[in-house]
Design a protein around this motif. Structure first.
Motif, mmCIF file in Angstrom:
data_model
loop_
_atom_site.group_PDB
_atom_site.id
_atom_site.type_symbol
_atom_site.label_atom_id
_atom_site.label_comp_id
_atom_site.label_asym_id
_atom_site.label_seq_id
_atom_site.Cartn_x
_atom_site.Cartn_y
_atom_site.Cartn_z
ATOM 1 N N ASN A 96 -48.056 -3.695 5.031
ATOM 2 C CA ASN A 96 -48.077 -4.761 6.026
ATOM 3 C C ASN A 96 -49.079 -4.424 7.131
ATOM 4 O O ASN A 96 -49.066 -3.326 7.679
ATOM 5 C CB ASN A 96 -46.681 -4.931 6.637
ATOM 6 C CG ASN A 96 -46.598 -6.143 7.545
ATOM 7 O OD1 ASN A 96 -46.501 -7.269 7.078
ATOM 8 N ND2 ASN A 96 -46.639 -5.918 8.845
ATOM 9 N N THR A 98 -50.389 -5.585 10.869
ATOM 10 C CA THR A 98 -50.007 -6.345 12.048
ATOM 11 C C THR A 98 -51.133 -6.290 13.075
ATOM 12 O O THR A 98 -51.589 -5.200 13.438
ATOM 13 C CB THR A 98 -48.714 -5.805 12.677
ATOM 14 O OG1 THR A 98 -47.661 -5.859 11.703
ATOM 15 C CG2 THR A 98 -48.301 -6.632 13.882
ATOM 16 N N LYS A 101 -49.477 -10.140 17.308
ATOM 17 C CA LYS A 101 -48.257 -10.793 16.848
ATOM 18 C C LYS A 101 -48.423 -11.456 15.480
ATOM 19 O O LYS A 101 -47.500 -12.116 14.989
ATOM 20 C CB LYS A 101 -47.787 -11.821 17.881
ATOM 21 C CG LYS A 101 -47.502 -11.186 19.240
ATOM 22 C CD LYS A 101 -46.940 -12.177 20.220
ATOM 23 C CE LYS A 101 -46.747 -11.521 21.592
ATOM 24 N NZ LYS A 101 -45.882 -10.330 21.517
ATOM 25 N N SER A 103 -48.906 -11.075 11.380
ATOM 26 C CA SER A 103 -48.544 -10.092 10.367
ATOM 27 C C SER A 103 -48.897 -10.618 8.985
ATOM 28 O O SER A 103 -48.673 -11.790 8.671
ATOM 29 C CB SER A 103 -47.043 -9.793 10.449
ATOM 30 O OG SER A 103 -46.670 -8.826 9.493
ATOM 31 N N TYR A 136 -46.279 -15.231 12.187
ATOM 32 C CA TYR A 136 -46.699 -15.073 13.577
ATOM 33 C C TYR A 136 -45.454 -15.106 14.448
ATOM 34 O O TYR A 136 -44.551 -15.900 14.223
ATOM 35 C CB TYR A 136 -47.668 -16.186 14.006
ATOM 36 C CG TYR A 136 -48.363 -15.891 15.317
ATOM 37 C CD1 TYR A 136 -49.542 -15.161 15.360
ATOM 38 C CD2 TYR A 136 -47.811 -16.313 16.528
ATOM 39 C CE1 TYR A 136 -50.177 -14.872 16.554
ATOM 40 C CE2 TYR A 136 -48.434 -16.028 17.732
ATOM 41 C CZ TYR A 136 -49.619 -15.303 17.741
ATOM 42 O OH TYR A 136 -50.229 -15.006 18.933
#
Length: 206
Positions: A96, A98, A101, A103, A136
């Motif tokens: 993941n 990021t 905010k 992702s 988001y």
């Protein structure tokens, strides 16, 4: 409704430090064809690449007993004359990214799955399922609750081995310190909804 898939999932998660966490779980999943009963271990670690940019990696390990959900339609044949209860080990890694905010994540639900009863893969390489998600996070303030409440809309796609169609959908989660609620739509399953409460800062029931 009797033929619908059902799941029971009990999980405990623990932060190891500011960058990593682990969890242990018990589950029973009825797919309509099989009943899978077993446990799961999870570990995740997050790297801070630069300020506001983080890379998370994680792995889920599932071990479960797999048996037929309905034995009434089992027809013995010369190769298989009895119903077997297979033990399957399944590994599902994920990554993941990021950025502030926003992702973006990618995971495989069965990158490795080994059936110890048949001594071979439980699914073929072509049967690997992939899941991609983008979300988001919007900070929100609700009444007198703390400032950690968020609204997180997400879109996702999921490949289904053996089927030509790819599942796609969206989901929105509202998470606060006292409760959570979510709703979404999937082009295969349709509409979904969920809600729950958080108690003693450590227990969530939904």
């Amino acid at each position: 409704i009797d033929a619908d898939p059902t799941s029971l999932f009990l999980n405990y998660s623990k932060d190891i430090n500011a960058s990593s966490a682990a969890s242990v779980a018990f589950f029973q999943h009825n797919t309509g064809i099989f009943i899978n009963t077993g446990g799961a271990l999870n570990y995740g670690y997050e790297f801070e690449l630069i300020p506001l940019v983080r890379l998370g990696v994680g792995i889920n390990v599932f071990g479960y007993q797999q048996k037929l959900a309905d034995q009434r339609f089992f027809q013995p044949n010369p190769i298989q004359t009895s119903i077997t209860n297979d033990f399957v080990l399944q590994v599902a890694p994920g990554i993941n990214l990021t950025i502030d905010k926003f992702s973006l994540g990618l995971a495989s639900e069965n990158l490795i799955d080994y059936n110890f009863s048949t001594n071979k893969r439980n699914t073929s390489i072509s049967g690997t399922s992939l899941f991609a998600l983008a979300s988001y996070e919007f900070p929100v303030r609700i009444g007198g609750l703390d400032g950690n409440s968020v609204l997180r809309p997400a879109v996702y796609i999921r490949t289904i081995p053996g089927l030509d169609d790819t599942q796609a959908g969206f989901n929105t989660l509202l998470s606060t310190s006292k409760f959570w609620a979510q709703g979404g739509y999937n082009n295969f399953y349709g509409i979904s909804a969920g809600f729950g409460g958080r108690f003693f800062k450590r227990l969530s029931i939904g």
